[in-house]
Write an enzyme that holds these catalytic residues in place. Structure first.
Site, PDB file in Angstrom:
ATOM      1  N   THR A  74      43.134  66.850  63.598  1.00  0.00           N
ATOM      2  CA  THR A  74      41.678  67.121  63.750  1.00  0.00           C
ATOM      3  C   THR A  74      41.988  68.051  64.962  1.00  0.00           C
ATOM      4  O   THR A  74      42.441  67.721  66.053  1.00  0.00           O
ATOM      5  CB  THR A  74      40.785  66.050  64.161  1.00  0.00           C
ATOM      6  OG1 THR A  74      40.679  65.550  62.856  1.00  0.00           O
ATOM      7  CG2 THR A  74      39.307  66.812  64.484  1.00  0.00           C
ATOM      8  N   LEU A  75      41.400  69.317  64.817  1.00  0.00           N
ATOM      9  CA  LEU A  75      41.605  70.358  65.891  1.00  0.00           C
ATOM     10  C   LEU A  75      40.217  70.715  66.463  1.00  0.00           C
ATOM     11  O   LEU A  75      39.345  71.151  65.657  1.00  0.00           O
ATOM     12  CB  LEU A  75      42.110  71.632  65.396  1.00  0.00           C
ATOM     13  CG  LEU A  75      43.952  71.504  64.976  1.00  0.00           C
ATOM     14  CD1 LEU A  75      44.178  72.637  64.272  1.00  0.00           C
ATOM     15  CD2 LEU A  75      44.630  70.887  66.170  1.00  0.00           C
ATOM     16  N   SER A  97      32.112  70.242  67.272  1.00  0.00           N
ATOM     17  CA  SER A  97      32.757  70.749  66.089  1.00  0.00           C
ATOM     18  C   SER A  97      34.130  70.889  65.974  1.00  0.00           C
ATOM     19  O   SER A  97      34.849  70.918  67.119  1.00  0.00           O
ATOM     20  CB  SER A  97      32.142  72.235  65.836  1.00  0.00           C
ATOM     21  OG  SER A  97      32.577  72.805  64.744  1.00  0.00           O
ATOM     22  N   SER A  98      34.693  70.761  64.765  1.00  0.00           N
ATOM     23  CA  SER A  98      36.313  70.542  64.828  1.00  0.00           C
ATOM     24  C   SER A  98      36.647  70.883  63.251  1.00  0.00           C
ATOM     25  O   SER A  98      35.897  70.883  62.489  1.00  0.00           O
ATOM     26  CB  SER A  98      36.767  69.033  65.123  1.00  0.00           C
ATOM     27  OG  SER A  98      36.202  68.255  64.225  1.00  0.00           O
ATOM     28  N   SER A  99      37.864  71.301  63.209  1.00  0.00           N
ATOM     29  CA  SER A  99      38.347  71.416  61.808  1.00  0.00           C
ATOM     30  C   SER A  99      39.053  70.202  61.844  1.00  0.00           C
ATOM     31  O   SER A  99      40.215  69.783  62.211  1.00  0.00           O
ATOM     32  CB  SER A  99      39.585  72.664  61.917  1.00  0.00           C
ATOM     33  OG  SER A  99      40.297  72.561  60.459  1.00  0.00           O
TER      34      SER A  99
END
Length: 380
Positions: A74-75, A97-99
């Site tokens: 998770t980035l 928020s994250s990718s």
């Protein structure tokens, strides 16, 4: 010589396939084609001893940036509303928020059972990566995606369009769904919920399903797919795997002040506080005391209810046992003890033995073994 980006995508897809996370070759093709690096923007955050430190794409060698983008991790792209590209330096706070790590994204999409020709509503566009995977898999015209944060929605739209996809993108509260696009065959949430908002269920087709992470204020969660039965109820079982989706913003806890312990009349605990720190144990504690937040240290398990001021905290009693102090109208530790005790009497099964039902009267319960077993009612 820098390696081509296709190599990084293929290696990620192969790694997910070899681990058994990715089983469908059509989803594998999507991972191999959708450019995850495009959805990270100019920067991401890395957690360090100083907090969250921005990693700027332009300051990285191109291959290092691609290696970061195609790591199954998770980035984080935003902390308390501050995008990584705008951070002046290390910051403190919570991710907003994250990718999400690709293995979890794919696991959820495969669990949803999405097929060609089906209409899918995604709650939480985020960076737009999972939206683009959906577009590649079932066609952009079948994909509807809602983002709560207007700034994130604009960024995601730009990136999705740059990737070559034109799904139906909406800015607003995804927990209300999107009636103009209903009925949906599948609804997938990239954020966790404390309970399922009824408007989402009303917008499902008669044979539809909803896939999401059930979370709460103790940061415990479980991944589940609920399907509709002939009697109108929804039911499903948790997969049992770890889940790290953030709670939907309307479901997040209220601001919590710094904890100051208030001495209550101590008593011996009936359970070992360590039981609340396993994956399933914390999930049970959260079901048992859903209004409480938990802080765990080496010597204490602390429960706090901001609304009522109730608190409980455990401490070693100087031997091999523990005692608990409780203060306020809610006996938070009593609630947790009751839940953990019921779990123990059931044999302490893994979370994969738990399930969830939404009844005809809209009561939402989580149970062990079967709907008739030990159960907890979720907060409305």
């Amino acid at each position: 010589m820098n390696r081509p980006v296709d190599t990084f995508r293929a290696e990620l897809a192969a790694a997910l396939f070899d681990r058994g996370t990715l089983r469908d070759n059509r989803w594998r093709a999507a991972v191999e084609q959708v450019p995850r690096e495009l959805f990270l923007g100019p920067a991401v955050y890395r957690q360090t001893g100083r907090g969250w430190e921005p990693l700027l794409r332009d300051s990285c060698p191109p291959e290092e940036w691609l290696r970061t983008a195609y790591t199954d991790a998770t980035l984080v792209t935003q902390i308390d509303g501050l995008n990584a590209a705008d951070a002046p330096g290390p910051v403190s706070g919570s991710p907003t928020s994250s990718s999400t790590l690709p293995s979890l994204v794919i696991r959820m999409l495969e669990l949803a059972g999405i097929r060609e020709g089906e209409k899918v509503l995604e709650i939480g566009t985020g960076t737009g990566y999972s939206t683009s995977l959906l577009c590649h898999r079932i066609g952009e015209g079948n994909v509807y995606s809602i983002e709560y944060d207007p700034a994130l929605a604009t960024l995601a739209a730009d990136r999705i369009h740059s990737a070559g996809y034109q799904p139906h993108l909406v800015t607003g509260d995804g927990l209300n769904g999107h009636p103009p696009g209903a009925d949906y065959d599948r609804i997938v949430l990239t954020c966790a919920l404390r309970s399922v908002p009824l408007p989402l269920l009303w917008q499902l087709a008669d044979t539809g399903s909803i896939t999401f992470g059930l979370g709460g204020w103790m940061q415990a969660a479980g991944l589940i797919n609920l399907t509709i039965a002939e009697d109108g109820t929804f039911t499903g079982r948790f997969t049992g795997e770890p889940l790290s989706y953030m709670l939907a913003r309307p479901h997040q806890p209220p601001p919590r002040p710094k904890f100051f312990p208030v001495a209550g009349e101590p008593r011996p605990t009936r359970i070992d506080p360590e039981l609340t720190q396993s994956w399933t144990g914390r999930f049970v504690a959260q079901l048992s005391s859903p209004s409480a937040e938990m802080i765990a240290t080496a010597d204490n398990v602390i429960l706090i209810d901001v609304a009522t001021g109730s608190q409980s905290w455990t401490e070693p009693d100087g031997t091999s046992s523990w005692r608990v102090h409780q203060h306020g109208p809610l006996r938070l530790w009593d609630q947790v003890e009751q839940g953990i005790g019921a779990w123990q009497r059931a044999g302490m099964p893994d979370q994969s033995d738990f399930g969830m039902t939404i009844s005809e009267d809209d009561t939402q319960t989580v149970w062990i073994g079967a709907p008739s077993g030990t159960s907890w009612t979720l907060p409305a």
